[in-house]
Scaffold this motif. Structure first.
Motif, PDB file in Angstrom:
ATOM      1  N   GLU A  53       9.565 -18.013  -0.963  1.00 18.76           N
ATOM      2  CA  GLU A  53       9.582 -18.825  -2.187  1.00 18.76           C
ATOM      3  C   GLU A  53      10.790 -19.754  -2.202  1.00 18.76           C
ATOM      4  OE1 GLU A  53       7.239 -15.766  -5.241  1.00 18.76           O
ATOM      5  OE2 GLU A  53       9.435 -15.777  -5.136  1.00 18.76           O
ATOM      6  N   LYS A  54      11.928 -19.233  -1.792  1.00 17.03           N
ATOM      7  CA  LYS A  54      13.149 -20.039  -1.740  1.00 17.03           C
ATOM      8  C   LYS A  54      13.003 -21.168  -0.727  1.00 17.03           C
ATOM      9  CE  LYS A  54      18.107 -19.721  -0.719  1.00 17.03           C
ATOM     10  NZ  LYS A  54      19.205 -18.826  -0.249  1.00 17.03           N
ATOM     11  N   ASN A  90       8.319  -7.652  -0.720  1.00 17.05           N
ATOM     12  CA  ASN A  90       8.957  -8.471  -1.752  1.00 17.05           C
ATOM     13  C   ASN A  90      10.168  -9.237  -1.229  1.00 17.05           C
ATOM     14  OD1 ASN A  90       7.369  -8.194  -4.111  1.00 17.05           O
ATOM     15  ND2 ASN A  90       8.141  -6.112  -4.421  1.00 17.05           N
ATOM     16  N   GLU A  91      10.911  -8.658  -0.276  1.00 20.35           N
ATOM     17  CA  GLU A  91      12.048  -9.364   0.311  1.00 20.35           C
ATOM     18  C   GLU A  91      11.580 -10.611   1.068  1.00 20.35           C
ATOM     19  OE1 GLU A  91      14.722  -6.937   2.543  1.00 20.35           O
ATOM     20  OE2 GLU A  91      15.141  -5.590   0.870  1.00 20.35           O
ATOM     21  N   LYS A 107       8.748 -12.186   0.460  1.00 20.12           N
ATOM     22  CA  LYS A 107       8.203 -13.097  -0.553  1.00 20.12           C
ATOM     23  C   LYS A 107       9.315 -13.924  -1.186  1.00 20.12           C
ATOM     24  CE  LYS A 107       4.967 -13.113  -4.453  1.00 20.12           C
ATOM     25  NZ  LYS A 107       4.141 -12.267  -5.351  1.00 20.12           N
ATOM     26  N   SER A 108      10.448 -13.290  -1.442  1.00 21.17           N
ATOM     27  CA  SER A 108      11.584 -13.967  -2.053  1.00 21.17           C
ATOM     28  C   SER A 108      12.120 -15.089  -1.161  1.00 21.17           C
ATOM     29  CB  SER A 108      12.694 -12.955  -2.356  1.00 21.17           C
ATOM     30  OG  SER A 108      13.837 -13.590  -2.857  1.00 21.17           O
TER      31      SER A 108
END
Length: 410
Positions: free
Chosen positions: A404-405, A397-398, A400-401
């Motif tokens: 996305e940014k 998830n880190e 993925k974040s």
């Protein structure tokens, strides 16, 4: 939208970086990222890993690797760790740019995988996960000099580096050809601080993300059973020593004999794995059982961790320390030097001991302290904390974040 990531690493099976990339890849798939890996040497049958297209391409990479090693030998210096010069042009960038993806995530690109001059030709946004110091040094994967901070000048050239300063040459190429914008991922506080001090990367956006671990796989065996499988006495304190290559100076195993001379507990035996373990052969005061080269990510290594009382990790420098994390997940404490990537994993006197930097006496005291004070029950309780920090879900998830940014910006 499903994010498509292409990870770039020299191979998919050999060395700590290859293991780390495979784990990051698996963590990202868990959180819904379309992840693939592009390599020069492919050993697995994983369909997500793109390797050479032909025997001719495989031969080409062997030649490039051989050329890199020949340059190393020409330097005629005592080798602290390995070097990658990445000065030969090749067509890898063309192959990379043809793959359908949203972001290129670089990893270990040594052995001339991507020439320094061609890095600026990557057409997608770049994330670079650091598995050593190479991205901000000259050609060195690890260095104890401060040239990566000060710049590679004639005035700070090491005295044992004679003749042409190829490290300065490689650093100048990086300075000239590095893309103006990359997102840098150090895997530990130690690596993060180096990155922000470095001349080459200090102005790049940087985000620390540790390496993940599959806690469904890495869990302890029954200690009594593990010792029976390895034919180890139950009344001994077992110290495990291991690395892919015990011969690298950076790994610190040449210090082992001095460290063990000051240990008070004499009821010990050594369990060791890895290649080039000559530094362990003169330890006459202890019995040494060598497991030779245990393949990583196997039950054999879990058994070795589970059979032992303490993992000895004397690295002078380490970007993260996957073996220490694996050991902790198998209820085995570790002793390491502080100011290292290991500090990301070890809580002093809770799941191990952080000896003062370069202090062999403190390291010896730490071994005795751990054998006397850290109990298996304490290690079992600590596993939940490790899962909170290093699980596939969290690390996936880190990434993925940040992806996305990055895509939102671009």
């Amino acid at each position: 939208m499903v994010i498509k990531i292409l990870h770039i690493n020299y191979n998919d099976d050999s060395g700590g970086a290859a293991i780390a990339v495979q784990r990051i890849h698996e963590a990202q798939k868990i959180v819904g990222i379309n992840s693939r890996i592009l390599v020069a040497e492919k050993f697995s049958n994983d369909k997500d890993i793109i390797g050479p297209n032909s025997t001719l391409e495989e031969i080409k990479w062997k030649i490039f690797k051989s050329f890199n090693r020949k340059i190393e030998r020409l330097q005629k210096i005592k080798r602290y760790d390995s070097n990658s010069f990445n000065i030969l042009p090749n067509n890898f960038i063309k192959k990379l740019n043809k793959v359908d993806c949203d972001i290129i995530n670089l990893h270990w690109i040594g052995n001339n995988l991507i020439s320094i001059k061609s890095l600026s030709k990557i057409k997608k946004p770049i994330v670079w996960t650091l598995h050593d110091m190479w991205a901000y040094t000259g050609s060195e994967h690890y260095t104890q000099t401060k040239r990566f901070i000060e710049g590679y000048e004639k005035s700070n050239k090491p005295k044992d580096l004679k003749g042409f300063d190829i490290e300065k040459y490689c650093w100048e190429l990086k300075k000239k050809y590095y893309p103006k914008q990359m997102l840098i991922i150090p895997t530990s506080k130690w690596q993060f601080e180096n990155t922000k001090k470095s001349y080459l990367l200090k102005n790049q956006e940087t985000r620390k993300i540790t390496l993940p671990l599959d806690f469904d796989f890495w869990k302890p065996f029954n200690k009594k059973l593990a010792r029976e499988l390895l034919n180890i006495p139950h009344d001994k304190k077992v110290l495990l020593i291991g690395s892919q290559n015990l011969g690298h100076i950076r790994k610190g195993f040449y210090l082992i004999d001095k460290i063990f001379q000051n240990i008070k507990n004499k009821n010990i035996m050594i369990l060791s794995f890895g290649s080039n373990n000559n530094s362990l052969k003169n330890m006459s005061s202890t019995k040494n059982i060598s497991l030779k080269e245990i393949k990583p990510n196997t039950s054999d290594l879990k058994i070795a961790y589970s059979a032992s009382d303490l993992f000895i990790a004397p690295s002078i420098q380490e970007s993260f320390g996957q073996t220490v994390l694996e050991a902790a997940s198998c209820c085995l404490p570790s002793i390491c030097f502080e100011n290292n990537g290991f500090s990301e994993i070890i809580d002093h006197k809770i799941n191990g001991y952080l000896a003062k930097e370069n202090d062999l006496i403190d390291y010896s005291k730490g071994i005795d302290w751990c054998l006397e004070n850290i109990k298996r029950e304490q290690m079992e309780i600590n596993i939940s904390k490790l899962k909170d920090k290093f699980s596939y879900q969290k690390i996936g998830n880190e990434y993925k974040s940040i992806y996305e940014k990055l895509l939102a910006i671009n």
